[in-house]
Scaffold this motif. Structure first.
Motif, PDB file in Angstrom:
ATOM      1  N   THR A 198       0.835  -1.206   0.000  1.00 55.35           N
ATOM      2  CA  THR A 198       0.000   0.000   0.000  1.00 55.35           C
ATOM      3  C   THR A 198       0.867   1.253   0.000  1.00 55.35           C
ATOM      4  OG1 THR A 198      -0.285  -0.488   2.327  1.00 55.35           O
ATOM      5  CG2 THR A 198      -2.186  -0.773   0.933  1.00 55.35           C
ATOM      6  N   THR A 249      -7.353   8.301 -11.996  1.00 55.08           N
ATOM      7  CA  THR A 249      -8.568   9.107 -12.070  1.00 55.08           C
ATOM      8  C   THR A 249      -8.509  10.091 -13.234  1.00 55.08           C
ATOM      9  OG1 THR A 249      -8.570   9.002  -9.681  1.00 55.08           O
ATOM     10  CG2 THR A 249     -10.078  10.559 -10.700  1.00 55.08           C
ATOM     11  N   VAL A 252      -5.230   9.759   1.790  1.00 57.00           N
ATOM     12  CA  VAL A 252      -4.374   8.579   1.933  1.00 57.00           C
ATOM     13  C   VAL A 252      -5.066   7.373   1.326  1.00 57.00           C
ATOM     14  CG1 VAL A 252      -3.433   6.970   3.613  1.00 57.00           C
ATOM     15  CG2 VAL A 252      -3.075   9.392   3.917  1.00 57.00           C
ATOM     16  N   HIS A 259      -5.070   7.675  -2.525  1.00 55.82           N
ATOM     17  CA  HIS A 259      -3.802   7.452  -3.206  1.00 55.82           C
ATOM     18  C   HIS A 259      -3.322   6.016  -3.049  1.00 55.82           C
ATOM     19  CE1 HIS A 259      -2.935  11.345  -4.886  1.00 55.82           C
ATOM     20  NE2 HIS A 259      -3.500  11.875  -3.819  1.00 55.82           N
ATOM     21  N   MET A 260      -3.710   5.382  -1.933  1.00 55.41           N
ATOM     22  CA  MET A 260      -3.330   3.983  -1.791  1.00 55.41           C
ATOM     23  C   MET A 260      -4.080   3.110  -2.769  1.00 55.41           C
ATOM     24  SD  MET A 260      -2.694   3.387   2.197  1.00 55.41           S
ATOM     25  CE  MET A 260      -1.146   3.944   2.909  1.00 55.41           C
ATOM     26  N   ASP A 277      -4.783   4.211  -5.813  1.00 59.64           N
ATOM     27  CA  ASP A 277      -4.501   4.857  -7.103  1.00 59.64           C
ATOM     28  C   ASP A 277      -5.639   5.758  -7.564  1.00 59.64           C
ATOM     29  OD1 ASP A 277      -2.260   3.426  -6.948  1.00 59.64           O
ATOM     30  OD2 ASP A 277      -2.673   2.070  -8.610  1.00 59.64           O
ATOM     31  N   ARG A 278      -6.309   6.376  -6.608  1.00 58.24           N
ATOM     32  CA  ARG A 278      -7.312   7.373  -6.961  1.00 58.24           C
ATOM     33  C   ARG A 278      -6.766   8.733  -6.561  1.00 58.24           C
ATOM     34  NH1 ARG A 278     -11.385   7.289  -3.609  1.00 58.24           N
ATOM     35  NH2 ARG A 278     -10.566   5.804  -2.131  1.00 58.24           N
ATOM     36  N   LEU A 279      -7.611   9.765  -6.688  1.00 59.88           N
ATOM     37  CA  LEU A 279      -7.169  11.101  -6.293  1.00 59.88           C
ATOM     38  C   LEU A 279      -7.855  11.599  -5.039  1.00 59.88           C
ATOM     39  CD1 LEU A 279      -6.924  12.931  -9.699  1.00 59.88           C
ATOM     40  CD2 LEU A 279      -5.060  12.448  -8.150  1.00 59.88           C
ATOM     41  N   TRP A 301      -2.882   4.098   7.360  1.00 60.90           N
ATOM     42  CA  TRP A 301      -2.152   3.182   6.494  1.00 60.90           C
ATOM     43  C   TRP A 301      -2.620   1.751   6.757  1.00 60.90           C
ATOM     44  CZ3 TRP A 301       3.912   3.068   7.045  1.00 60.90           C
ATOM     45  CH2 TRP A 301       4.441   2.233   6.077  1.00 60.90           C
ATOM     46  N   TRP A 350      -6.159   0.995   5.420  1.00 68.98           N
ATOM     47  CA  TRP A 350      -6.344   0.753   3.993  1.00 68.98           C
ATOM     48  C   TRP A 350      -5.503  -0.411   3.507  1.00 68.98           C
ATOM     49  CZ3 TRP A 350     -10.602   2.550   2.388  1.00 68.98           C
ATOM     50  CH2 TRP A 350     -11.155   3.630   3.079  1.00 68.98           C
ATOM     51  N   THR A 351      -4.837  -1.087   4.445  1.00 70.57           N
ATOM     52  CA  THR A 351      -4.060  -2.259   4.059  1.00 70.57           C
ATOM     53  C   THR A 351      -4.765  -3.541   4.461  1.00 70.57           C
ATOM     54  OG1 THR A 351      -2.033  -1.007   4.395  1.00 70.57           O
ATOM     55  CG2 THR A 351      -1.836  -3.388   4.291  1.00 70.57           C
TER      56      THR A 351
END
Ligand code: SF4
Ligand code: SF4
Lengths: 185, 357
Positions: free
Chosen positions: A22, A32, B43, B46-47, B49-51, B319, B322-323
């Motif tokens: 991650t 996006t 966080v 981005h983890m 791969d979004r914005l 962190w 989201w892991t």
């Protein structure tokens, strides 16, 4: 005991592996697309809102018949012999006034079936896909280039023409009687 | 220190006390919560791969404020079958429970809400209030999901309090104080004086202690994660099973209250961990104020280091969230009773023996 320690070990290692993955993704560029600011690249043969180029439309009604949901409605009036309706871009003479040509996009399923039968290739898909409306009625697009008054006029003209022709015919039918009489004189 | 300042300014102890009490809320917790909610979304985005939020302000940094404005306007729904008094008190109680913990947390040597001799004990005790609030919310909602969430939450928080307290006891045993301010003062100097690296006293014992201190830190961090109901221990709000647990029935500002409490709690436990193991507000590399001889700079620097450490642990919480996937109830209990508690006990005994040396 061995099992116990092994469990702890796997827990720690797998959590660390997960965290590493991650963390790496924190720095991967996002996929996006910032939609209203950045438009996505559309595929080459995308199907969106239809457009009808009325300059080329001969009012043959093929598209309306092909449509599976009956969302195209066409109304035509024959042109008078004296009138010049212009030509299509392929040089075909137009014979019909298209007094009404509406497509109801609230019904359209964007199947593109109407596009293929068109003999003059004047109905086609554009790349416009942002046309939402607050009123459903606004989704009925009118493509006819004639104003309602003009369309009405064309209808009256044709009715007049027909009536005149009928009268002429009637006159012709009556004529032998009329014309023979003076010969006899 | 700040209390004396306000006392001089207004000449009334009551006013000074009220300001002193509200100071961390308005100066620290609200801005922190606003920032942390934004950070969490960023966080997580981005983890994956979004914005994340991008439209309100630069990279969406005002998004939380917009959300608060939205929540303020929302209708405060109370269902007819709710137990109204309990239903209304619950969010307050949860928030008070997490806010009261801030009273004993030393933000810097110049600001500590109340310099209690029983600091850590007080924090552990008042965070127990949160359980009552959550149970109330679940019960008063008259909703099976809320009640299930609340029950799970109570079971979880109470179980995980044990390893937390065992580790705290370990530290207290080594340092001989429950006062977080004194604890932080003890770890002054450089980072090698932090408890995680064996504490300030030099000797063989210090080096022997390091691995056990690290184990202690890991245990208290995991169990504090469970106490604030964060993933992987978020079964009280498990979205996929319980809608959203004990705050399913809440809307508007009452819901925001739970939210605020969650983020305040996240920082509170991070701050406690930082104070116990990572020198609290002490700088790891010495102070600029000492270097250039400006005394008033030191408390500000301390505040900076404290916030930085707290934020770092908050970041690690996000962190982890989201892991890791959510634990099952039985796994949750197994992790606590079969792993954390025995290890914490053994750790306590070993560190006790080392300190005896
Ligand atoms: S795209 Fe399909 S549904 Fe739409 S007008 Fe053409 S034939 Fe009808
Ligand atoms: S098929 Fe083409 S030419 Fe015929 S009516 Fe439809 S659009 Fe006009």
């Amino acid at each position: 005991m061995r099992e116990y320690l092994k469990n702890i070990w796997t827990a720690i290692i797998t959590i660390l592996i997960g965290m590493k993955i991650t963390f790496k993704h924190l720095f991967v560029p996002a996929v996006t697309i910032q939609y209203p600011d950045v438009k996505p690249q559309l595929p080459e043969r995308e199907r969106n809102r239809l457009y009808v180029n009325m300059d080329d439309c001969i009012g043959c009604d093929q598209c309306a018949r092909a449509c599976p949901v009956n969302c195209i409605s066409i109304e035509t009036v024959k042109g008078l012999p004296t009138e010049d309706l212009g030509k299509t871009s392929q040089g075909r003479k137009k014979a019909l006034w298209v007094t009404n040509f509406t497509i109801d996009f609230s019904k359209c399923c964007y199947c593109q079936l109407c596009v293929f039968p068109c003999p003059t290739e004047c109905i086609y898909m554009t790349d416009v896909y942002e046309f939402s409306e607050y009123e459903r009625g606004n989704l009925i697009y009118n493509f006819s280039t004639l104003t309602p008054e003009e369309a009405e006029q064309k209808k009256i003209n044709y009715a007049q023409f027909e009536a005149d022709k009928a009268k002429e015919k009637a006159a012709k039918a009556a004529a032998p009687v009329n014309t023979s009489a003076p010969k006899e004189q | 220190m700040t209390y004396d300042f306000f006392y001089k300014l207004f000449g009334s102890q009551v006013v000074a006390a009220i300001i002193q009490g509200l100071l961390p809320l308005f100066v620290f917790i609200l801005p922190f919560a606003v920032f942390a909610v934004w950070l969490e979304r960023k966080v997580s985005a981005h983890m994956q791969d979004r914005l994340g939020p991008m439209r309100v302000g630069w990279h969406g940094w005002l998004q939380t404020i917009a959300d608060i404005l939205k929540l303020l306007q929302k209708e405060d729904i109370i269902a007819s079958e709710n137990d109204k008094p309990l239903f209304n008190i619950a969010p307050l109680l949860v928030f008070i429970g997490s806010y009261a913990a801030f009273a004993a947390i030393p933000f810097s040597s110049a600001f500590i809400g109340s310099n209690l001799d029983l600091g850590v004990f007080f924090i552990v005790a008042v965070s127990g209030l949160v359980v009552a609030g959550i149970l109330m919310a679940g019960w008063a909602s008259n909703n099976k999901y809320s009640l299930l969430g609340a029950m799970r939450s109570a079971a979880q928080i109470i179980s995980y309090e044990i390893p937390t307290i065992l580790v705290i006891v370990t530290i207290v045993m080594v340092t001989g104080t429950l006062n977080l301010n004194t604890l932080s003062e003890m770890q002054t100097g450089h980072f090698w004086n932090w408890m995680i690296l064996g504490g300030p006293t030099l000797g063989v014992a210090k080096f022997l202690m390091i691995p056990f201190m690290i184990i202690g830190f890991v245990i208290i961090y995991i169990s504090s994660l469970a106490e604030v109901n964060r993933t992987p221990f978020d079964i009280p709000e498990a979205e996929s099973e319980l809608v959203s647990g004990y705050h399913t029935e809440y809307s508007g500002m009452k819901f925001a209250m739970f939210f605020l409490a969650e983020y305040a709690n996240m920082f509170a436990v991070s701050a406690v961990v930082a104070a116990l193991f990572f020198g609290g507000y002490q700088s790891p590399i010495g102070y600029l104020g000492n270097l250039i001889g400006i005394k008033w700079l030191i408390p500000i620097e301390q505040l900076f280091w404290f916030t930085a450490k707290g934020l770092f642990f908050v970041f690690v919480q996000m962190w982890l969230r989201w892991t890791l996937p959510r634990l099952r109830v039985d796994q949750l209990m197994a992790a606590c009773w079969k792993y954390l508690i025995p290890i914490a006990f053994v750790n306590l005994i070993i560190i006790g023996l080392i300190t005896l040396m």
